[in-house]
Scaffold this motif. Structure first.
Motif, mmCIF file in Angstrom:
data_model
loop_
_atom_site.group_PDB
_atom_site.id
_atom_site.type_symbol
_atom_site.label_atom_id
_atom_site.label_comp_id
_atom_site.label_asym_id
_atom_site.label_seq_id
_atom_site.Cartn_x
_atom_site.Cartn_y
_atom_site.Cartn_z
ATOM 1 N N GLN A 253 -3.927 0.883 5.539
ATOM 2 C CA GLN A 253 -2.723 0.892 6.363
ATOM 3 C C GLN A 253 -3.055 1.030 7.833
ATOM 4 O O GLN A 253 -2.292 0.603 8.692
ATOM 5 N N MET B 38 -6.214 3.811 0.779
ATOM 6 C CA MET B 38 -4.886 3.317 1.157
ATOM 7 C C MET B 38 -4.599 3.615 2.625
ATOM 8 O O MET B 38 -4.093 2.770 3.361
ATOM 9 N N ARG B 39 -4.940 4.833 3.050
ATOM 10 C CA ARG B 39 -4.707 5.182 4.455
ATOM 11 C C ARG B 39 -5.534 4.295 5.372
ATOM 12 O O ARG B 39 -5.071 3.856 6.435
ATOM 13 N N THR C 31 0.548 4.199 -2.746
ATOM 14 C CA THR C 31 0.302 5.588 -2.384
ATOM 15 C C THR C 31 1.240 6.531 -3.119
ATOM 16 O O THR C 31 0.840 7.609 -3.581
ATOM 17 N N TYR D 241 0.805 -1.209 0.000
ATOM 18 C CA TYR D 241 0.000 0.000 0.000
ATOM 19 C C TYR D 241 0.846 1.270 0.000
ATOM 20 O O TYR D 241 0.440 2.281 -0.575
ATOM 21 N N SER D 242 1.997 1.267 0.672
ATOM 22 C CA SER D 242 2.822 2.470 0.678
ATOM 23 C C SER D 242 3.345 2.768 -0.723
ATOM 24 O O SER D 242 3.406 3.934 -1.145
ATOM 25 N N LEU E 27 -0.011 6.867 -6.641
ATOM 26 C CA LEU E 27 -1.237 7.667 -6.661
ATOM 27 C C LEU E 27 -0.914 9.156 -6.542
ATOM 28 O O LEU E 27 -1.565 9.995 -7.173
ATOM 29 N N ASN E 28 0.082 9.497 -5.752
ATOM 30 C CA ASN E 28 0.515 10.896 -5.665
ATOM 31 C C ASN E 28 0.959 11.411 -7.033
ATOM 32 O O ASN E 28 0.679 12.554 -7.412
ATOM 33 N N MET F 118 -6.395 7.173 -2.440
ATOM 34 C CA MET F 118 -5.461 7.562 -1.383
ATOM 35 C C MET F 118 -6.117 7.407 -0.017
ATOM 36 O O MET F 118 -5.501 6.918 0.937
#
Length: 510
Positions: free
Chosen positions: A395, A391-392, A365, A361-362, A368-369, A388
């Motif tokens: 996580q 994802m948070r 992310t 997931y990191s 995605l940024n 995003m």
């Protein structure tokens, strides 16, 4: 929070607070002219003597340096009056000959050598002296590494806790220092590296202090943080200029301001080892491509400027799709036919999907940024923002369960029923094996049924395996050949327990 835990955290907090390039220059013992083992009475007498002279404008007593102001000297005496602060400050000043601590003399010698070399290295870096830094850093790192590895060093700290006689200090204070001291020793070097014009020279000293590779990587990332922020802020400003139709201004700023921080990141945190560098650098290449496209489409002749922008995009990209797009756009902008388009984000979405499937997931992310920054379509940018958020949540442990349905639970129960039936029909005394194997199997299967990340096809796959195993055993049994009990038990364990555990853990592999 317990009292002991809070004392350890207080000591670690004090370490972090003073771990700057001025670590030794601002040490209260240096400023007051005292040694680290000075008694409370000696501190009081020195305070009266020094402050009394300063109050009447007299010359500073021997041992008191000339650079601190009277206010700094007064603050240093106040710090020595705070036992919690003093205990930490003792670490970074000379101990001298052992008196009542029972330490071997070589321990104090090695500690004092570490303090002297570390202090001299920092003084040389901050241009207070003209000493050559390299041998000083080498000696400081070696001496501190030897000192910290000695149990006598920690024994000395325990002795000082008893000698200071303050109930706010105990063994947990020493534990707090043990955990925070390695990081505090490299923190001044990290701060210097973050501001240095030659970070590659300072970075090589980080591993010498004995930290593991993760500690060193964290230190490098911390030193690079201001540069990361500078690049990310600049890319946002360039995007704003493009949105305002100021392609030429964006191009000129990109060419003038991007290379230096990106090259600095490569020195500090190379893209091959640090995912954030790879992501930021690729994002810069995509932004440069988009600037080149906008510049080629704008009014006026910007042939040389466009060429330089695309060349810089090629220099910083390592992604094959991005490079292919940059090449196509460059040829279109500078050749006879114009083929100008922003970078296609389709491959970025494919990358995101792959990372999510593998639970990375990191990494997802980071990509995605990139999509949020460079995607030409607002729909892509909005979808990336929504993902995003997801994802948070993933996580942080939620929102957890997709694909959880009655059908999945039914398939899980069917899987367990098959295994239990297998045990009950092929074993003479099935009760105990059914209980010992069936219950863990039931728990595992229901866990699999409610585990969203396992995927829809995992339970049907297990049932196919059940059917194959059952068919083989039935065929053997129908021939009249007795099946040993241990084969039945092993088969049931593999199906009910090992099968569900393996299916649930496969997704965590990278």
């Amino acid at each position: 929070m317990g009292a002991n835990e809070s004392r350890g955290r207080a000591a670690a907090g004090r370490l972090r607070a003073i771990a700057t390039p001025q670590l030794y220059r601002r040490n209260p013992f240096r400023i007051t002219g005292l040694n680290a083992t000075a008694s409370r009475r000696t501190v009081r007498e020195q305070r009266l003597r020094v402050l009394g002279v300063l109050d009447v404008g007299g010359a500073r007593p021997t041992g008191v340096p000339a650079d601190p102001t009277p206010e700094e000297i007064r603050a240093a005496f106040d710090a020595l009056g705070n036992t919690e602060h003093r205990f930490v400050d003792e670490l970074f000043w000379t101990w001298g000959t052992p008196e009542d601590c029972g330490c071997p003399p070589q321990l104090h010698d090695k500690h004092d050598l570490a303090v002297a070399a570390h202090s001299a290295a920092l003084e040389a870096e901050t241009e207070h002296t003209e000493d050559h830094q390299a041998p000083l850093w080498d000696e400081a790192a070696r001496s501190w590494a030897v000192t910290l590895s000695s149990e006598a060093f920690w024994g000395h700290l325990a002795h000082r806790v008893e000698s200071l006689g303050d109930r706010r200090l105990d063994e947990s204070t020493v534990d707090g220092i043990r955990g925070a001291l390695p990081g505090a020793l490299v923190a001044p070097l990290v701060a210097l590296t973050a501001e240095s014009s030659e970070p590659h020279r300072l970075v090589r000293y980080l591993p010498l202090f004995g930290g593991d590779k993760h500690t060193v990587a964290d230190a490098r990332s911390e030193a690079a943080e201001p540069t990361y922020q500078r690049v990310e802020s600049l890319l946002k400003e360039l995007r704003t200029l493009l949105d305002q139709g100021k392609a030429r201004t964006a191009a000129e700023r990109a060419l003038a301001e991007l290379p230096a921080p990106l090259d600095r990141l490569e020195d500090l945190v190379p893209r091959k080892d640090f995912r954030r560098t790879a992501s930021v650098t690729e994002l810069a290449a995509v932004s440069l491509n988009n600037i080149g496209v906008a510049l080629a489409d704008s009014a006026g002749a910007h042939h040389a400027l466009t060429k330089d922008v695309f060349a810089l995009a090629t220099r910083y990209s390592t992604d094959p799709d991005t490079l292919a797009t940059v090449k196509r756009n460059r040829q279109g902008a500078l050749g006879a036919g114009r083929v100008s388009a922003p970078v296609d984000v389709g491959h970025l979405w494919n990358t995101v999907t792959g990372y999510i499937k593998r639970g990375r997931y990191s990494d997802a992310t980071l990509v995605l940024n990139t999509i949020i920054e460079v995607a030409p379509r607002s729909e892509d940018r909005e979808q990336a923002r929504r993902m995003m958020v997801q994802m948070r949540q993933l996580q942080d442990g939620g929102p957890p369960r997709r694909y959880v349905s009655a059908s999945r639970v039914f398939l899980a129960l069917l899987h367990v029923a098959f295994g239990v039936t297998l045990l009950a029909t092929l074993l003479t005394s099935p009760l105990l094996p059914v209980f010992l194997i069936g219950v863990p199997g039931l728990v595992g299967a229901l866990g699999l049924a409610t585990d969203a990340s396992a995927g829809r096809g995992r339970l049907p796959g297990l049932l196919v395996t059940d059917a194959v195993a059952g068919l083989v055993l039935w065929l053997v049994d129908s021939t009249g050949t007795p099946i040993p009990a241990w084969i039945t038990v092993v088969t049931a364990v593999l199906l009910l327990v090992v099968g569900t555990v393996r299916v649930r853990t496969e997704r965590t592999r990278v």
